[in-house]
Design an enzyme around this catalytic site. Structure first.
Site, short mmCIF file in Angstrom:
data_model
loop_
_atom_site.label_atom_id
_atom_site.label_comp_id
_atom_site.label_asym_id
_atom_site.label_seq_id
_atom_site.Cartn_x
_atom_site.Cartn_y
_atom_site.Cartn_z
N ASN A 83 0.88 -1.18 0.00
CA ASN A 83 0.00 0.00 0.00
C ASN A 83 0.91 1.22 0.00
OD1 ASN A 83 -1.99 1.69 2.53
ND2 ASN A 83 -2.01 1.93 0.34
N GLY A 84 0.78 2.05 -1.01
CA GLY A 84 1.60 3.25 -1.08
C GLY A 84 2.08 3.47 -2.50
N CYS A 113 -0.54 10.54 6.60
CA CYS A 113 -1.44 11.11 5.59
C CYS A 113 -2.72 11.62 6.27
CB CYS A 113 -1.80 10.04 4.55
SG CYS A 113 -3.15 10.53 3.47
N SER A 125 -19.27 9.59 3.63
CA SER A 125 -18.07 10.12 4.29
C SER A 125 -18.30 11.43 5.03
CB SER A 125 -16.95 10.26 3.26
OG SER A 125 -17.44 10.93 2.14
N ASP A 136 -19.53 17.94 3.49
CA ASP A 136 -18.82 16.92 2.71
C ASP A 136 -17.38 16.83 3.21
OD1 ASP A 136 -18.40 14.96 0.84
OD2 ASP A 136 -18.79 16.21 -0.91
N ASP A 137 -16.70 15.69 2.92
CA ASP A 137 -15.34 15.53 3.44
C ASP A 137 -14.33 16.37 2.69
OD1 ASP A 137 -14.16 13.57 1.25
OD2 ASP A 137 -16.18 12.92 1.73
N CYS A 161 -1.30 14.22 -5.19
CA CYS A 161 -0.67 13.34 -4.22
C CYS A 161 0.31 12.43 -4.97
CB CYS A 161 -1.72 12.47 -3.52
SG CYS A 161 -0.99 11.22 -2.45
N CYS A 168 1.56 14.59 6.86
CA CYS A 168 1.71 14.95 5.46
C CYS A 168 0.53 15.85 5.09
CB CYS A 168 1.72 13.72 4.54
SG CYS A 168 1.84 14.21 2.79
N CYS A 217 -0.91 17.63 -0.41
CA CYS A 217 -1.91 18.03 -1.40
C CYS A 217 -2.66 19.30 -0.96
CB CYS A 217 -2.89 16.89 -1.65
SG CYS A 217 -3.60 16.23 -0.14
S1 SF4 Z 1 -0.30 14.32 -0.41
FE1 SF4 Z 1 -2.34 14.37 0.57
S2 SF4 Z 1 -3.36 12.42 0.06
FE2 SF4 Z 1 -1.16 12.22 -0.41
S3 SF4 Z 1 -0.25 11.27 1.41
FE3 SF4 Z 1 -0.03 13.50 1.66
S4 SF4 Z 1 -1.90 14.17 2.75
FE4 SF4 Z 1 -2.25 12.08 1.99
#
Ligand code: SF4
Length: 474
Positions: free
Chosen positions: A106-107, A241, A288, A350-351, A387, A438, A441
């Protein structure tokens, strides 16, 4: 916006692992709906079954019975790197001089191209277009010279990006989390064994107990019923994230010591503090937006009332080739409860908003159903950049917030008002330090230097990490 994958690995004592893996993958279905796979060690070799489709579509009794063995890994996938094709379905398996290995990831690696080219130069051939196969080839090379722990340590020094991995090397089960902990990975136990997986809900699914999160930079190994942990790399900061909390993870998951449900509820409360408005009802965009709408309603004392109901039976393959059909698809997915919104001032929660096309259709439907005012409240700051760590987002040009002001977004979406959660509000709701998250985005500032990305500011001083070679029994 889609999560790339979910991973799992289970080691049991005296019991087949295939059904428990099936249940964990079912619990992780929200992390990937394109394909699913399981690999098990049967005592002689690794057996695999994997195919395109949802978990219950891919696996039938006859497949699970054939997947013999007490140790195995599994994967659900939504493609970001590599096309959506059968060759790219995971776990990825490979033979090497010392036996067989299977790997689930995953990643997303950010130096895949460089690594792939150098592997090709040294004679490696590839059957898929995934970065997981690159990791598998690097690992096979290192396993010729090192034991599994040192081989993975060496691979982890070469790969950059986000990776939560479950790996089977013959009868050895290993879980590895990248040094920044970008993607989640947790460790749990059952009466007769251990489980490593993306989210704690998958541990609940087999009636297990969550032990803890696997630490960023940690390798956890299970062999012959014994659990061992090794720190491969240790950074000064993490880069969890934030979208796992906002949207991807299930609300009933415990992630990095936070219940996702609590974070989403606090997001709603913060939104009510930051963007109050007079209205008659608070209504979520299901599913969500539900928990944050509950938080908004509680903090604002404005009644919670559902204005939209989701059709839960539309498959992910609900592809709409024509404009007319695409418009119908929103109505089929989300139907307005007309009496609940007619003549009302509606706060819609909304999310997040990515391109804004679905939001616009939902808002138009609410207005056509008689809503007097529509005020949109978003549980994340504006998404302004792509992202690179495994989330399938649009390009910068397609993101509604990348080149529009907030007022322009409000007008584009035909709203009376719009309010995004601030970065500070989000950090408060998650309850972690800013430098441990993180926010790439949302800020354009990534925790790793991204090749070719116009904003290459480093969030953390990555040169200052320590490498520890400690071995500890848990
Ligand atoms: S860039 Fe945004 S979606 Fe991607 S890992 Fe970082 S916080 Fe998550």
């Amino acid at each position: 916006m889609e999560e790339k994958c979910g991973v799992a690995g289970i080691a049991l004592d005296g019991r087949s692992v295939s059904y428990p893996l099936f249940f964990t993958l079912y619990a992780l279905q929200h992390r990937g709906q394109e394909s699913a796979g399981i690999s098990t060690w049967d005592g002689v070799s690794i057996r695999s079954f994997k195919a395109m489709g949802l978990v219950p579509e891919v696996f039938h009794d006859r497949h699970l019975k054939r997947l013999k063995g007490e140790i195995g890994i599994g994967h659900v996938r939504y493609s970001t790197t590599g096309e959506s094709s059968p060759e790219n379905v995971q776990p990825f398996t490979i033979n090497f001089r010392g036996g067989m290995l299977a790997i689930a990831h995953n990643g997303n690696l950010i130096n895949t191209e460089f690594l792939r080219r150098s592997l090709e130069k040294s004679g490696a051939t590839f059957v898929s277009t995934t970065d997981t196969e690159v990791i598998a080839n690097l690992l096979v090379k290192e396993l010729l010279r090192h034991d599994p722990v040192d081989a993975i340590r060496s691979v982890s020094m070469q790969i950059e990006g986000s990776y939560s991995l479950t790996i089977l090397i013959n009868d050895l089960l290993i879980g590895v989390r990248d040094p920044l902990g970008i993607k989640p990975l947790v460790l749990g136990s059952v009466d007769d064994g251990y489980i490593i997986t993306s989210e704690s809900v998958a541990i609940d699914a087999i009636d297990g107990k969550l032990i803890r999160d696997i630490r960023p930079g940690e390798l956890v190994m299970i062999k012959e019923g014994k659990l061992k942990s090794h720190m491969l790399q240790q950074m000064r900061n993490t880069a969890y994230c934030v979208f796992e909390y906002i949207y991807f993870a299930r609300p009933d998951s415990l992630m990095n010591n936070r219940l996702v449900y609590d974070v989403r509820r606090r997001i709603g409360e913060k939104l009510a503090e930051e963007h109050p408005v007079d209205a008659d009802i608070v209504s979520p965009v299901p599913d969500s937006g539900v928990t944050s709408a509950i938080g908004y309603s509680a903090a604002s004392k404005i009644p919670y009332l559902e204005g939209l109901i989701k059709n839960r039976y539309l498959g992910r393959t609900f592809i709409m080739p024509y404009q007319q059909a695409r418009e119908a698809s929103v109505r089929l997915k989300l139907n307005v409860v007309k009496p609940n919104v007619k003549d009302k001032r509606v706060i819609l929660v909304d999310d997040s908003i990515v391109r804004g096309t679905t939001s616009r259709r939902i808002i138009d439907n609410l207005r056509e159903s008689g809503a007097r005012e529509v005020h949109l409240r978003i549980g994340s700051p504006p998404i302004i950049a792509p992202c690179y760590f495994g989330i399938n987002m649009s390009t910068r040009e397609e993101l509604i917030a990348s080149n529009r002001s907030i007022d322009e977004i409000r007008d584009t979406l035909n709203l009376d008002s719009i309010g995004y959660l601030s970065i500070e509000g989000l950090i408060d709701a998650i309850g972690k330090k800013r430098e441990d998250l993180c926010l790439g985005c949302l800020t354009g500032i990534y925790p790793l230097e991204i090749p070719g990305e116009k904003s290459t500011v480093r969030q953390m001083r990555l040169s200052q990490f320590k490498t520890r070679r400690e071995h500890q029994w848990i």
